[in-house]
Each structure stands twice: as C-alpha cells, then as structure tokens.
Design an enzyme around this catalytic site. Structure first.
Site, PDB file in Angstrom:
ATOM      1  NE  ARG A 165      -8.204  -0.796  -3.220  1.00 20.19           N
ATOM      2  CZ  ARG A 165      -6.929  -0.521  -3.464  1.00 20.19           C
ATOM      3  NH1 ARG A 165      -6.294   0.409  -2.779  1.00 20.19           N
ATOM      4  NH2 ARG A 165      -6.263  -1.187  -4.381  1.00 20.19           N
ATOM      5  CG  ASP A 187      -1.490   5.156  -3.612  1.00 24.46           C
ATOM      6  OD1 ASP A 187      -0.812   4.157  -3.901  1.00 24.46           O
ATOM      7  OD2 ASP A 187      -2.401   5.575  -4.330  1.00 24.46           O
ATOM      8  NE  ARG A 217      -5.188   1.305 -10.148  1.00 23.97           N
ATOM      9  CZ  ARG A 217      -4.260   0.535 -10.680  1.00 23.97           C
ATOM     10  NH1 ARG A 217      -4.008   0.596 -11.980  1.00 23.97           N
ATOM     11  NH2 ARG A 217      -3.549  -0.286  -9.945  1.00 23.97           N
ATOM     12  CE  LYS A 262      -3.494   4.479  -7.480  1.00 26.83           C
ATOM     13  NZ  LYS A 262      -2.300   4.237  -6.681  1.00 26.83           N
ATOM     14  CG  HIS A 306       2.234   4.062  -7.277  1.00 24.32           C
ATOM     15  ND1 HIS A 306       2.107   2.785  -7.745  1.00 24.32           N
ATOM     16  CD2 HIS A 306       1.183   4.262  -6.434  1.00 24.32           C
ATOM     17  CE1 HIS A 306       1.019   2.218  -7.219  1.00 24.32           C
ATOM     18  NE2 HIS A 306       0.457   3.102  -6.420  1.00 24.32           N
ATOM     19  CE1 TYR A 354     -11.725   0.052  -6.573  1.00 24.17           C
ATOM     20  CE2 TYR A 354     -10.327   0.866  -8.348  1.00 24.17           C
ATOM     21  CZ  TYR A 354     -10.465   0.311  -7.089  1.00 24.17           C
ATOM     22  OH  TYR A 354      -9.354   0.032  -6.357  1.00 24.17           O
ATOM     23  CB  CYS A 386       3.030  -4.654  -3.247  1.00 24.40           C
ATOM     24  SG  CYS A 386       2.839  -5.548  -4.791  1.00 24.40           S
ATOM     25  CB  SER A 410      -1.977  -1.336  -6.866  1.00 21.80           C
ATOM     26  OG  SER A 410      -1.895  -0.085  -7.504  1.00 21.80           O
TER      27      SER A 410
END
Ligand code: SAT
Ligand code: MN
Length: 583
Positions: A368, A278, A70, A207, A227, A198, A251, A249
């Site tokens: 990913r 998420d 991002r 998002k 989130h 992406y 974590c 993100s």
C-alpha cells in the site's frame, strides 16, 4: 484540561494503568511531532528512507510477513444480542469479548510509548463529521493516522465541543497471529484491536470506526456510512455531478476515483474531481437529495498495478511525503511494485530480501501507499465543504468474470437496494484467505457492516420517503472476461464512457432497453468512439443470458433467505418478481 474532556482523561488513565506504558504522548498532529516520530522510526528500523531526490519525504515500512492484510476471521462485532450482529458478522458477547481482549492488553505496553490520537473523520466543521480517539503503541499507526484523518489539536477541540467520541484501543502486541483480534462494541462506541499493525486492523479511524461503528451510528441517526468512493464529473458546460460507488477492496476504487478522461473527452473539456476513494458518509439534505462527505483525509491505496497508464493521478500523488508499506525497492532506493511499468527493476523484495522472482513478488499483492488526498492532481476543494456534495448516482460493482453485463440501471430505489444486496465479487488479496472465489458482498459491506444485514437493507429502504430526491442506482462490471480469459472491457479511463451514459440517464435522456434485471444500454447508447470491441464483447457486455440469470436469481434468493424473518419483505418481493419475469 476542561471538564468536558474529563471522560477522555479518565479513559486514558485507565488504559495506562492496564497496559503500563513507559510514557504517554498526546498527539498534536504538528510537523515537528511528525518529524520526531519519523526520525525515531528511521533510527529503530520501523521505517527505511527512500530516495529523497526522486521521492522527497517518503519512507518504506516492512510489516511482519504474517501481518499484511485484514483478518476477517478474527474480526468481531460484539452486541448484547447475537441477532443484532447478524449472520454477516462474527459475534461474541460483550463481556466475554472484553475479558478475552483485556487479558491480551494486560501490561502489553511495558517499555513502549503510548500515543493518544484525537482525530476527526470528515471536515472539522461539518455536522456530518464524527470524532474518535485512538490509543496505540505504534508510531507507524500515528504517522498513518496523521495522513488519513484530521488528527491532533483541532480534533481535540471538536471533541471538547461535541462531548462524545469513539474510543479505539490498539496495540501491536507481539504481532503473533495466534494472539490477534479486532473487537467492535457498537453499543459502547468502542473498538479494541490487538496483535496487528496492518492498515484496516490498526488504523482504527478507517474500517473499524468509519464503517463498522459508523454504520451502526448512522442507522440510529438516519444516515448512511458506506464503502464507497466519491467522484465529481464536470461536463464541458462546467456542471459537476457527483457519483458514489461501492466496490469490494482492491477492485479499482482508487483508479475510478482518480480517472483520467479518454482522449475525445479531454478534448471536449470533461474533468474528473476526486473527493474520496474508499468511504462515504451521506445523509438527506433539506432539498431531499443525499449529501456526502469523505470522512478520510488521505488514500491508503493498493500499490501493485498502479502505473502511469492505469492511474497517473495516483502515481503523481505519491511522488513525495508518502509512506509505502511492503513494496520492493530498486538499487537507488526508489519504491517498486509489479505493474509500475517504469522501466526500473527491483533489487530488494517486500521482506527486505534480494529480489528473486521464483521466491515471491517484489511487492506484496496487498502492498500500500499512504498519502494525503491534497497531493492528488484531481483533488476537489469540495472535499472540505462542511455540507458535503449532492449525489446524483450510486454505483454498485463487483469483480465478475462471467454473467454480469457492463452496466445496468435499477428501475427504482427498492430495486436498487436489491441490486446492492445481491452484489457478488471474486475475493482479492486485501483480506487473508483464498483469492478469486465468488462471494456475496452486499454493497461491498460484507466485512464492514457493524450490524445485521437484514436491518441494514431495511435501513437503506427507509430512505425512500415522501419528498426524497434519491440518486439513481446502477450496477457495473469492469471485469467481464471472454472465452479466452481476457478482459472484454478496457476499463480505467474508458469507464468514463459508462459514467457519462449514467449522467444522461440521470438527466432524463440516454437510451436503454428494459430487461427483467434492469435498464441496459444498447451499444450505441454509450460513446464507444475509439474502443474497438469484438462481437463476443458486444454480446457479453451489453446482453443478458436469461437462463444464467435465472440461476443467479435462485442463488440470490437462497442468499437472502439466510437472513431469515428479519429480512424486509419488500426486498424478497422484488427478488421474487424479477425471478418470475426471468422464468
Ligand atoms: O486494509 S484496509 O482495510 O485498510 C484497505 C481495504 O481492505 O480496503
Ligand atoms: Mn476499502
């Protein structure tokens, strides 16, 4: 097409006129359509086939090397008044933003197919769900959106019923970092994204819609778009409690959402159920509790570090029908990443070059996997429940090498909102920029809140009404390090020990000591059977250093002050009260 879809048709025609695609394809979400797109992408090199014996139905995408995360510095929230976007967002006036990005879109789809993707965030029949339509020139985006959302005919039918939807316009453009931006127009329920293929920049349901636009919508409609992962914890008596947890993100949200209970817990019959990893939308139900849905239908998880030890459920989920992005491959075309720990070796790196450890890792640190949630062994059928699941506890967490103990509980809702607002974390590879720098990331929403954080904190506080049965709020830190720089807590499955203590607190038993920062367990309040901890670990995981916390509260005060007079007084008072107690 019916008159209720006229607005949609009109917009599609307008976009086509502006971007001049060679063809327009309305996505129905069918298997046939998906196969056609995958075949086309295999033929033109957008996708590569992985080993179909070991990973049936799975493919690899290599993105442009400058387009792997991002881009927060190129992401804008465009509200009429600058103040409404707040200091937490990059802002541009709507007219100026439209003009700037529309110029980029001018004729950008020439020679390409324009795909129209109707999608629904959340179960098709849930009153908590919201729909959108993404127009894109990327078949890779279509294939990912098909996994991540309820996409196609059913979503279009719901849009026809609702009469409203979020408009998302996306083009990969030239994939030029200098011609890239992601604009949000919350007042118009519109997103425009140009120049990146992406995940978070291009899969607009995620998002952009489910957090930035939805948070704005949620504020005016009385709910929360967060989130957060959602997981169910079933105890040996067969009762299930649901927890929603916010972490920045990369974590470990996916790992926590799919946790495997440690030995003794498995033996006693504890089970974990995954609802989401998420995003969480929640709203008060008739009984005053908060009910949550996962607006997504799949996982867009970080590959590196995923192994049979760290997350066996994720590994099992991605054995088939998975799109891998920017991972390495082995000689026999199996996906590979750092930490996969399966005894295999990569021969090709994420850029398609022969693997050379001195050049770059085999998998990009933000590589990913995209996979349907239903492929997860711990998938919960409650994910489809239109009412959502009742939330017993909200957990906030960050990556903090020092200061912050393993877990503490907020005294009440207002204190809980402060705990969330004060969250800090070290940055990760999920966004471009330096990694490992401590920054404030309230509720893990810093990159995702579509309006002024001061108003957002006030919105959170507003849920504390007469008759509300709000969840208890906790803060965790799985990432505390010792003097030797090593993690003090084993993490992963052992995190259930901490969650179990939370549930005992929710049920009114479970010991704790009161401190100015909240209720802390002492070591024997948590089941540590089979977890050897050093004296240093005990002291740092279950204690607080008052002097260091005084400095932390001074820094929290400075941070909150950045939001000026719009900041709710109750939050400031809470901060001052605790600072005074610490002094
Ligand atoms: O890149 S995404 O925004 O889709 C994933 C993340 O950063 O959490
Ligand atoms: Mn995320």
């Amino acid at each position: 097409m019916s008159s209720r879809l006229e607005h949609l048709n009109h917009w599609v025609a307008e976009v086509a006129h502006h971007t001049r695609p060679a063809a327009i394809h309305w996505c129905d979400g069918s298997d046939t359509e998906n196969r056609m797109l995958i075949d086309q992408m295999l033929a033109d090199g957008t996708l590569h086939l992985l080993n179909q014996d070991t990973h049936p139905g799975s493919t690899l995408h290599r993105s442009h090397p400058d387009d792997v995360a991002r881009v927060e510095h190129l992401t804008y929230v465009c509200t009429t008044h600058h103040e409404d976007a707040g200091p937490n967002n990059h802002w541009m006036a709507p007219d100026e933003a439209h003009a700037e990005i529309d110029a980029l879109f001018d004729g950008c789809m020439q020679g390409r197919t324009m795909y129209v993707i109707p999608y629904c965030m959340g179960p098709i029949d849930s009153p908590l769900s919201r729909c959108g339509v993404e127009i894109t020139d990327s078949p890779y985006v279509v294939a990912n959106m098909r996994i991540m959302t309820r996409m196609g005919a059913a979503a279009l039918a719901r849009i026809e019923r609702d009469g409203t939807f979020v408009k998302g316009l996306h083009s990969i453009g030239e994939l030029d970092p200098n011609r890239r931006c992601i604009m949000h127009f919350p007042e118009e329920l519109t997103i425009k994204s140009y120049g990146s293929g992406y995940g978070g920049n291009a899969l607009l349901g995620k998002k952009c819609h489910a957090l930035r636009i939805a948070s704005h919508q949620a504020r005016s409609e009385g709910w929360l778009a967060e989130h957060m992962l959602i997981l169910g914890i079933e105890n040996p008596q067969g009762q299930t409690h649901y927890i929603a947890a916010a972490f920045p993100s990369a974590c470990g949200k996916t790992n926590l959402a799919m946790l495997i209970p440690p030995e003794g817990y498995l033996r006693d019959g504890w089970k974990i159920w995954t609802i989401g990893d998420d995003i969480c939308w929640m709203r008060p139900g008739p009984d005053g509790r908060l009910y949550a849905i996962n607006p997504e239908a799949g996982f867009f998880g970080v590959a590196p570090g995923t192994s049979n030890k760290s997350n066996p459920n994720a590994l099992a989920s991605i054995q088939s029908n998975t799109i891998f992005t920017n991972v390495g491959v082995t000689a026999d075309h199996q996906p590979w990443w750092e930490g996969i720990d399966n005894g295999q070796v990569p021969v090709t790196d994420w850029q398609g070059q022969p693997y050379d450890a001195s050049m770059r890792p085999a998998a990009h640190p933000n590589s990913r996997f995209t996979v349907s949630a239903k492929q997860c062994p711990s998938y919960s059928a409650m994910s489809e429940d239109p009412h959502g699941v009742p939330i017993s506890a909200i957990v906030f967490g960050g990556r903090r090498a020092s200061l912050v103990p393993l877990v503490f509980e907020a005294r009440d809702w207002t204190h809980g909102v402060l705990v969330g607002a004060a969250m800090g974390s070290e940055t990760t590879a999920a966004a471009t920029g330096a990694v490992g720098v401590m920054r404030r990331d309230p509720m893990a929403m810093k990159p995702f809140c579509g309006y002024n954080f001061a108003d957002y904190f006030a919105h959170w506080l507003s849920f504390d009404t007469e008759g509300a049965k709000l969840p208890k709020v906790f803060h965790v830190n799985w990432f505390r390090k010792g003097d030797d720089g090593k993690f003090l807590w084993p993490g992963f499955g052992d995190n259930l020990r901490v969650l179990e203590w939370m549930l005992r607190r929710v049920e009114g038993h479970g010991g704790a000591v009161e401190t100015p920062i909240g209720h802390l367990p002492i070591a024997h309040d948590i089941n540590l059977e089979g977890v050897p901890l050093s004296d240093e670990a005990h002291a740092k995981l279950f204690g607080i250093d008052r002097e260091a916390w005084q400095a932390e509260f001074a820094s929290i005060g400075d941070y909150l002050a950045e939001y000026g007079p719009r900041l709710p007084q109750a939050l400031l008072e809470e901060q001052r009260k605790i600072a005074a107690e610490l002094a």
